[in-house]
Structure formats: structure tokens, C-alpha cells
Design a protein around this motif. Structure first.
Motif, PDB file in Angstrom:
ATOM      1  N   ALA A  87       0.865  -1.179   0.000  1.00 30.24           N
ATOM      2  CA  ALA A  87       0.000   0.000   0.000  1.00 30.24           C
ATOM      3  C   ALA A  87       0.904   1.232   0.000  1.00 30.24           C
ATOM      4  O   ALA A  87       1.842   1.321   0.785  1.00 30.24           O
ATOM      5  N   THR A  88       0.613   2.157  -0.888  1.00 27.33           N
ATOM      6  CA  THR A  88       1.471   3.332  -1.008  1.00 27.33           C
ATOM      7  C   THR A  88       0.969   4.511  -0.192  1.00 27.33           C
ATOM      8  O   THR A  88       1.686   5.499  -0.024  1.00 27.33           O
ATOM      9  N   GLY A  89      -0.265   4.428   0.303  1.00 26.85           N
ATOM     10  CA  GLY A  89      -0.793   5.539   1.078  1.00 26.85           C
ATOM     11  C   GLY A  89      -2.225   5.304   1.504  1.00 26.85           C
ATOM     12  O   GLY A  89      -2.787   4.219   1.294  1.00 26.85           O
ATOM     13  N   PRO A  90      -2.870   6.321   2.076  1.00 28.65           N
ATOM     14  CA  PRO A  90      -4.229   6.184   2.586  1.00 28.65           C
ATOM     15  C   PRO A  90      -5.256   5.799   1.526  1.00 28.65           C
ATOM     16  O   PRO A  90      -6.300   5.228   1.856  1.00 28.65           O
ATOM     17  N   ALA A  91      -4.976   6.093   0.259  1.00 29.31           N
ATOM     18  CA  ALA A  91      -5.971   5.838  -0.782  1.00 29.31           C
ATOM     19  C   ALA A  91      -6.128   4.362  -1.116  1.00 29.31           C
ATOM     20  O   ALA A  91      -7.206   3.936  -1.543  1.00 29.31           O
ATOM     21  N   ASP A  92      -5.076   3.546  -0.943  1.00 25.64           N
ATOM     22  CA  ASP A  92      -5.163   2.153  -1.372  1.00 25.64           C
ATOM     23  C   ASP A  92      -4.928   1.141  -0.250  1.00 25.64           C
ATOM     24  O   ASP A  92      -4.820  -0.050  -0.498  1.00 25.64           O
ATOM     25  N   TRP A  93      -4.866   1.609   0.993  1.00 29.46           N
ATOM     26  CA  TRP A  93      -4.585   0.693   2.092  1.00 29.46           C
ATOM     27  C   TRP A  93      -5.677  -0.350   2.253  1.00 29.46           C
ATOM     28  O   TRP A  93      -5.408  -1.513   2.528  1.00 29.46           O
ATOM     29  N   ARG A  94      -6.936   0.077   2.063  1.00 28.48           N
ATOM     30  CA  ARG A  94      -8.053  -0.834   2.328  1.00 28.48           C
ATOM     31  C   ARG A  94      -8.065  -1.998   1.350  1.00 28.48           C
ATOM     32  O   ARG A  94      -8.307  -3.143   1.738  1.00 28.48           O
ATOM     33  N   ASP A  95      -7.806  -1.719   0.090  1.00 33.54           N
ATOM     34  CA  ASP A  95      -7.749  -2.801  -0.900  1.00 33.54           C
ATOM     35  C   ASP A  95      -6.612  -3.760  -0.571  1.00 33.54           C
ATOM     36  O   ASP A  95      -6.780  -4.988  -0.650  1.00 33.54           O
ATOM     37  N   ALA A  96      -5.450  -3.214  -0.214  1.00 30.54           N
ATOM     38  CA  ALA A  96      -4.306  -4.062   0.135  1.00 30.54           C
ATOM     39  C   ALA A  96      -4.604  -4.892   1.377  1.00 30.54           C
ATOM     40  O   ALA A  96      -4.246  -6.074   1.458  1.00 30.54           O
ATOM     41  N   ALA A  97      -5.266  -4.299   2.366  1.00 33.19           N
ATOM     42  CA  ALA A  97      -5.605  -5.023   3.592  1.00 33.19           C
ATOM     43  C   ALA A  97      -6.586  -6.151   3.296  1.00 33.19           C
ATOM     44  O   ALA A  97      -6.444  -7.269   3.820  1.00 33.19           O
ATOM     45  N   ALA A  98      -7.583  -5.878   2.447  1.00 33.45           N
ATOM     46  CA  ALA A  98      -8.572  -6.904   2.109  1.00 33.45           C
ATOM     47  C   ALA A  98      -7.935  -8.047   1.332  1.00 33.45           C
ATOM     48  O   ALA A  98      -8.208  -9.228   1.610  1.00 33.45           O
ATOM     49  N   ARG A  99      -7.090  -7.721   0.372  1.00 33.81           N
ATOM     50  CA  ARG A  99      -6.439  -8.772  -0.413  1.00 33.81           C
ATOM     51  C   ARG A  99      -5.513  -9.622   0.458  1.00 33.81           C
ATOM     52  O   ARG A  99      -5.427 -10.842   0.283  1.00 33.81           O
ATOM     53  N   SER A 100      -4.828  -8.999   1.398  1.00 32.60           N
ATOM     54  CA  SER A 100      -3.977  -9.746   2.327  1.00 32.60           C
ATOM     55  C   SER A 100      -4.817 -10.679   3.183  1.00 32.60           C
ATOM     56  O   SER A 100      -4.428 -11.825   3.441  1.00 32.60           O
ATOM     57  N   ALA A 101      -5.961 -10.188   3.636  1.00 26.21           N
ATOM     58  CA  ALA A 101      -6.853 -11.006   4.468  1.00 26.21           C
ATOM     59  C   ALA A 101      -7.373 -12.200   3.689  1.00 26.21           C
ATOM     60  O   ALA A 101      -7.449 -13.327   4.208  1.00 26.21           O
ATOM     61  N   TYR A 102      -7.740 -11.974   2.432  1.00 20.71           N
ATOM     62  CA  TYR A 102      -8.207 -13.082   1.594  1.00 20.71           C
ATOM     63  C   TYR A 102      -7.104 -14.108   1.369  1.00 20.71           C
ATOM     64  O   TYR A 102      -7.362 -15.319   1.320  1.00 20.71           O
ATOM     65  N   SER A 103      -5.879 -13.638   1.212  1.00 21.32           N
ATOM     66  CA  SER A 103      -4.759 -14.560   1.010  1.00 21.32           C
ATOM     67  C   SER A 103      -4.525 -15.405   2.254  1.00 21.32           C
ATOM     68  O   SER A 103      -4.271 -16.616   2.164  1.00 21.32           O
ATOM     69  N   VAL A 140       1.122  -2.134   5.476  1.00 19.92           N
ATOM     70  CA  VAL A 140      -0.147  -1.717   4.887  1.00 19.92           C
ATOM     71  C   VAL A 140      -0.881  -0.770   5.833  1.00 19.92           C
ATOM     72  O   VAL A 140      -1.411   0.273   5.425  1.00 19.92           O
ATOM     73  N   TYR A 141      -0.901  -1.125   7.110  1.00 18.99           N
ATOM     74  CA  TYR A 141      -1.616  -0.300   8.089  1.00 18.99           C
ATOM     75  C   TYR A 141      -0.824   0.952   8.441  1.00 18.99           C
ATOM     76  O   TYR A 141      -1.409   1.989   8.768  1.00 18.99           O
ATOM     77  N   GLY A 142       0.495   0.864   8.343  1.00 16.62           N
ATOM     78  CA  GLY A 142       1.300   2.064   8.515  1.00 16.62           C
ATOM     79  C   GLY A 142       1.032   3.066   7.399  1.00 16.62           C
ATOM     80  O   GLY A 142       0.913   4.273   7.641  1.00 16.62           O
ATOM     81  N   ALA A 143       0.907   2.551   6.173  1.00 20.40           N
ATOM     82  CA  ALA A 143       0.632   3.429   5.032  1.00 20.40           C
ATOM     83  C   ALA A 143      -0.754   4.058   5.138  1.00 20.40           C
ATOM     84  O   ALA A 143      -0.991   5.147   4.610  1.00 20.40           O
ATOM     85  N   ALA A 144      -1.675   3.370   5.819  1.00 22.75           N
ATOM     86  CA  ALA A 144      -3.031   3.902   5.981  1.00 22.75           C
ATOM     87  C   ALA A 144      -3.046   5.159   6.825  1.00 22.75           C
ATOM     88  O   ALA A 144      -3.948   5.998   6.695  1.00 22.75           O
ATOM     89  N   GLY A 145      -2.053   5.286   7.696  1.00 24.05           N
ATOM     90  CA  GLY A 145      -1.982   6.453   8.556  1.00 24.05           C
ATOM     91  C   GLY A 145      -2.068   6.146  10.032  1.00 24.05           C
ATOM     92  O   GLY A 145      -2.095   7.063  10.861  1.00 24.05           O
TER      93      GLY A 145
END
Length: 233
Positions: A87-103, A140-145
Motif C-alpha cells: 500500500a502506497t498511502g491512505p488511498a489504497d490501504w483498504r484494498d491491500a488489507a482486504a487482499r492480504s486477508a483473503y490470502s 499496509v496499516y502504517g501506510a493507511a496512517g
């Protein structure tokens, strides 16, 4: 042997690899994963693993000191299957977190035994895959803020949800496997029982898709909560 000459190995990760032996650590770990996938944690023993590898238990002990070390190795092995996008920042953290959870969910469903042994893996001597994937997920969560002191808490909240749901799913799928029926056949038999008891038929839905939708609903609500927290930081 004098005490000063004793050399205690603190962890399997610091144990030196033996070279030019017919049986390698990789072979041992790979076969242990296959044994666990097929027969479950209760079936794992150094003796049974040695038999599957056509080697004596003594040969295994040259690479791992005991069953606990073997569990550390197999957990690290399956953690290497995780796909954790950046995740590169607050805009895409949620998608990255969800994909990680699915994995993570998919890995647990492939290896149902893993959820029950995660607590047995030493928190001091983590393997390279567990360390790398944990760091990637935390990033990922660090990038979220999330501030540093909350990053691990946010990650643990999601992981706890995933492990809880996936463990329940894995137990359900194991029950179906023991019944000798497919998941759709098993679901149909449950609907038949509900009809017999006067319950309304829920419809001929794909049970695997229904499980995924249920998982996703809960995951999205957890992420909703974390998103609200981010707005308050």
C-alpha cells in the motif's frame, strides 16, 4: 561433557544446515506439510514422518531437535504462500488489507491445521517467511496512517477476524469431507432437513460463494471500523 563445551541451539533458525546429506530440511518440511494436510496435526510424529520419507527418526533429528521445531518450520513454510500487496498511502490501504486477508484465509483453508498451531510458534524465534509477511502486512496499516503504536493493533484485529472465520470454515469443510459428499450435496441435505422441520428453503445458492460473501461482509465491517478510527487520528 564439561558445561563450557555444551552448545545449546536456541532455535531451529539458528541450527546450522547439514550439507551433503541424502535427506534435506526442505524435504522434511515439504513432507511434513503434506502429512498435515492429509491427516491433521494429531497424525504428526517424527516416527511417522520418517516412515513417509523412508528414513529413520534419527535422520530427522539431525535437522530438527523435536516436534516443536518442526512446527516452527512448517508454519513458516506455509506463510511463504501469502500474497501481501504493498500500500502506497491512505488511498489504497483498504484494498491491500482486504487482499492480504483473503490470502491468509485461502492459506488456512488449504492448510486447516495451521490455525491451531499459530499460538505454539515461539514469538522470539520467528522464521523468515513469518517475519517478512508480518512486516509487509504491518506496512499496509502504517501506510493507511495508523501511528506506530496502533499499527500492530490494527493488524492483529484483522488477523484475529480472519483466523476465527477461516478456522470455522475449515472445520465445516472437514465435516463435509468426512461425510463423503460435495459441499453442494451437503448443503442440499441441510436444506432438506430444514424443509422437513417446516423451515423456509433458502434457495439453491452456491455454498462456496455464500461462505465467501459471509467472510467478506465481516471483513468489510472490520475495515469500516478501522477506517472510522483513521478519521479520528
Amino acid at each position: 561433557m564439561p558445561a563450557e563445551q555444551k552448545s545449546e541451539i536456541a532455535s531451529v533458525w539458528t541450527r546450522p544446515r547439514r550439507q551433503r546429506e541424502q535427506l534435506s530440511r526442505e524435504q522434511i518440511v515439504g513432507e511434513a506439510v503434506r502429512l498435515l494436510d492429509a491427516d491433521g496435526l494429531e497424525a504428526l510424529s517424527m516416527r511417522k514422518l520418517g516412515t513417509r520419507l523412508d528414513a529413520g527418526a534419527t535422520s530427522l533429528y539431525r535437522h530438527v531437535a523435536n516436534k516443536d521445531e518442526l512446527i516452527e518450520l512448517v508454519v513458516d513454510e506455509v506463510y511463504g504462500e501469502l500474497a501481501v500487496p504493498a500500500a502506497t498511502g491512505p488511498a489504497d490501504w483498504r484494498d491491500a488489507a482486504a487482499r492480504s486477508a483473503y490470502s491468509l484465509r485461502a492459506m488456512i483453508l488449504r492448510h486447516p491445521w495451521v490455525a491451531s498451531v499459530l499460538g505454539q510458534v515461539g514469538l522470539i524465534h520467528l522464521g523468515p517467511n513469518v517475519t517478512r509477511m508480518s512486516e509487509r502486512m504491518a506496512a499496509v496499516y502504517g501506510a493507511a496512517g495508523f501511528p506506530a503504536e496502533e499499527t500492530e493493533q490494527a493488524l492483529s484485529t484483522v488477523i484475529s477476524y480472519v483466523i476465527g472465520m477461516a478456522t470455522s470454515e475449515a472445520a465445516y469443510l472437514s465435516l463435509i469431507a468426512r461425510s463423503g459428499r460435495t459441499e453442494r450435496e451437503f448443503a442440499a441435505s441441510l436444506r432438506g432437513s430444514e424443509q422437513g422441520s417446516g423451515e423456509r428453503e433458502p434457495g439453491d445458492e452456491d455454498p462456496a460463494r455464500a461462505r465467501e460473501e459471509t467472510f467478506d461482509y465481516g471483513l468489510q465491517r472490520v475495515l469500516d471500523g478501522l477506517g472510522v478510527r483513521l478519521t479520528a487520528i
